[in-house]
Write a protein that holds these residues in place. Structure first.
Motif, PDB file in Angstrom:
ATOM      1  N   UNK A 249      23.862  -5.753  11.875  1.00 57.47           N
ATOM      2  CA  UNK A 249      23.472  -6.096  10.562  1.00 57.47           C
ATOM      3  C   UNK A 249      22.227  -5.025  10.020  1.00 57.47           C
ATOM      4  N   UNK A 250      21.004  -4.582  10.947  1.00 54.83           N
ATOM      5  CA  UNK A 250      20.219  -3.977  10.743  1.00 54.83           C
ATOM      6  C   UNK A 250      20.566  -2.813  10.464  1.00 54.83           C
ATOM      7  N   UNK A 251      21.106  -2.479  11.050  1.00 54.80           N
ATOM      8  CA  UNK A 251      21.828  -0.615  10.414  1.00 54.80           C
ATOM      9  C   UNK A 251      22.326  -0.862   8.876  1.00 54.80           C
TER      10      UNK A 251
ATOM     11  N   UNK B   6       0.839  -1.245  -0.256  1.00 54.48           N
ATOM     12  CA  UNK B   6      -0.136  -0.267  -0.349  1.00 54.48           C
ATOM     13  C   UNK B   6       0.758   1.011  -0.136  1.00 54.48           C
ATOM     14  N   UNK B   7       1.856   0.791   1.331  1.00 56.90           N
ATOM     15  CA  UNK B   7       2.437   3.119   0.956  1.00 56.90           C
ATOM     16  C   UNK B   7       4.315   2.602  -0.386  1.00 56.90           C
ATOM     17  N   UNK B   8       4.093   0.952  -0.675  1.00 55.36           N
ATOM     18  CA  UNK B   8       4.871   1.364  -1.692  1.00 55.36           C
ATOM     19  C   UNK B   8       6.454   1.383  -0.960  1.00 55.36           C
ATOM     20  N   UNK B   9       6.787   0.651   0.689  1.00 56.17           N
ATOM     21  CA  UNK B   9       8.049   0.697   0.802  1.00 56.17           C
ATOM     22  C   UNK B   9       8.569  -0.501   1.581  1.00 56.17           C
ATOM     23  N   UNK B  10       9.315  -0.819   0.911  1.00 59.41           N
ATOM     24  CA  UNK B  10       9.751  -1.966   1.929  1.00 59.41           C
ATOM     25  C   UNK B  10       9.152  -2.355   2.754  1.00 59.41           C
ATOM     26  N   UNK B  11       9.541  -3.687   3.106  1.00 60.48           N
ATOM     27  CA  UNK B  11       8.970  -4.777   4.585  1.00 60.48           C
ATOM     28  C   UNK B  11      10.572  -5.442   4.839  1.00 60.48           C
ATOM     29  N   UNK B  12      11.505  -5.409   5.429  1.00 60.57           N
ATOM     30  CA  UNK B  12      12.812  -5.618   6.064  1.00 60.57           C
ATOM     31  C   UNK B  12      11.771  -6.602   7.481  1.00 60.57           C
ATOM     32  N   UNK B  13      12.106  -8.087   7.428  1.00 63.37           N
ATOM     33  CA  UNK B  13      12.587  -8.644   8.825  1.00 63.37           C
ATOM     34  C   UNK B  13      13.634  -9.589   9.213  1.00 63.37           C
ATOM     35  N   UNK B  14      13.872  -9.164  10.490  1.00 67.28           N
ATOM     36  CA  UNK B  14      14.890  -9.566  10.536  1.00 67.28           C
ATOM     37  C   UNK B  14      14.614 -11.097  10.715  1.00 67.28           C
ATOM     38  N   UNK B  15      13.912 -11.504  11.395  1.00 63.18           N
ATOM     39  CA  UNK B  15      14.143 -13.275  11.100  1.00 63.18           C
ATOM     40  C   UNK B  15      14.074 -13.252   9.702  1.00 63.18           C
ATOM     41  N   UNK B  16      13.945 -12.913   8.801  1.00 64.95           N
ATOM     42  CA  UNK B  16      14.544 -13.024   7.560  1.00 64.95           C
ATOM     43  C   UNK B  16      15.917 -13.267   6.781  1.00 64.95           C
ATOM     44  N   UNK B  17      15.898 -11.868   7.560  1.00 60.34           N
ATOM     45  CA  UNK B  17      17.737 -11.538   7.581  1.00 60.34           C
ATOM     46  C   UNK B  17      18.324 -12.427   8.158  1.00 60.34           C
ATOM     47  N   UNK B  18      17.767 -13.263   9.288  1.00 55.02           N
ATOM     48  CA  UNK B  18      18.233 -13.947  10.324  1.00 55.02           C
ATOM     49  C   UNK B  18      18.758 -15.603   9.245  1.00 55.02           C
ATOM     50  N   UNK B  19      17.945 -15.578   8.851  1.00 52.12           N
ATOM     51  CA  UNK B  19      16.980 -17.147   7.734  1.00 52.12           C
ATOM     52  C   UNK B  19      18.007 -16.775   6.670  1.00 52.12           C
ATOM     53  N   UNK B  20      18.749 -16.119   6.525  1.00 51.97           N
ATOM     54  CA  UNK B  20      19.210 -15.886   5.007  1.00 51.97           C
ATOM     55  C   UNK B  20      21.389 -15.544   5.581  1.00 51.97           C
ATOM     56  N   UNK B  21      21.149 -15.511   6.485  1.00 49.48           N
ATOM     57  CA  UNK B  21      22.491 -15.558   7.478  1.00 49.48           C
ATOM     58  C   UNK B  21      23.018 -17.214   6.885  1.00 49.48           C
TER      59      UNK B  21
ATOM     60  N   UNK C 257      21.164   0.396   3.162  1.00 43.36           N
ATOM     61  CA  UNK C 257      20.850   0.664   1.472  1.00 43.36           C
ATOM     62  C   UNK C 257      20.468   2.238   0.872  1.00 43.36           C
ATOM     63  N   UNK C 258      19.934   2.365  -0.541  1.00 39.53           N
ATOM     64  CA  UNK C 258      19.436   3.581  -1.180  1.00 39.53           C
ATOM     65  C   UNK C 258      17.467   2.676  -0.967  1.00 39.53           C
ATOM     66  N   UNK C 259      17.624   1.236  -0.750  1.00 38.39           N
ATOM     67  CA  UNK C 259      15.554   0.880  -1.097  1.00 38.39           C
ATOM     68  C   UNK C 259      15.053   1.744   0.187  1.00 38.39           C
TER      69      UNK C 259
END
Ligand code: AMP
Length: 178
Positions: free
Chosen positions: A67-69, A23-38, A74-76
């Motif tokens: 990691x979050x900062x 709805x807002x056209x801004x990215x969604x960032x989940x730290x759980x997802x980032x950590x699962x990628x790691x 990033x530009x996005x």
């Protein structure tokens, strides 16, 4: 718009976060997802994160903040973001340097969260019954203080998460005036 979503696992944060993101056209960032990628990286950090997550424990604050900062630089993410799963401890909330416009707490009882999680259990290594119970315990110990932290600063908006996806979404949109 910079938004933080807080809620116990199973509260519907990721569903609501993704709806808001489109709805807002801004990215969604989940730290759980980032950590699962790691965890997929064959590095000492990857192995460490995997063991910590599978036991249901939290990743230490200094690593998480770093990691979050790095991601948010990033530009996005410059126009805004929807954060899910962060800040998860009072230290993370205090030391987080980026700005936040709204904090939304999606309130769901433990009983309802466990019922939903038992329905959706999809074989993730970090979603065993034991790890889920541990996470609920950690939510009260570490994340409830984050709720109070933002409440004291007049930034917290609470929504009742035990309703339909659409009703919760409408409530959040009212709060955000969108
Ligand atoms: P989630 O998908 O949000 O339930 O996160 C899964 C797991 O990732 C958690 O159980 C923690 O081990 C780790 N994690 C996610 N976000 C954080 C955070 N902000 N601080 C510390 N650990 C986190």
């Amino acid at each position: 718009m910079k938004i933080v979503l807080i809620g116990i696992q199973g509260s519907g944060k990721s569903t609501q976060g993704n709806l808001l993101s489109s709805k807002l056209s801004v990215p969604y960032l989940s730290t759980g997802h980032i950590f699962r990628e790691i965890t997929r990286e064959h590095t000492p950090l990857g192995r460490y994160v995997k063991e910590t997550m599978n036991a249901g424990y939290l990743i230490p604050d200094d690593k998480t903040l770093k990691i979050v900062s790095e991601y948010l630089a990033r530009p996005e993410y410059q126009k805004g973001y929807i954060l899910d799963g962060f800040p998860r401890t009072k230290v993370q909330a205090q030391d987080f340097k980026n700005s936040i416009d709204y904090v939304i707490y999606i309130n769901v009882s433990d009983k309802e969260a466990l019922r939903r999680l038992s329905l959706r259990r999809d074989g993730r290594d970090d979603e065993t019954e034991q790890a889920l119970k541990k996470r609920i315990e950690l939510f009260y110990k570490f994340t409830k203080p984050v709720v109070y932290y933002y409440k004291e600063r007049g930034m917290l908006h609470e929504v009742n998460g035990e309703r339909s996806i659409d009703e919760i979404h409408q409530d959040i949109c009212k709060i955000l005036r969108i």
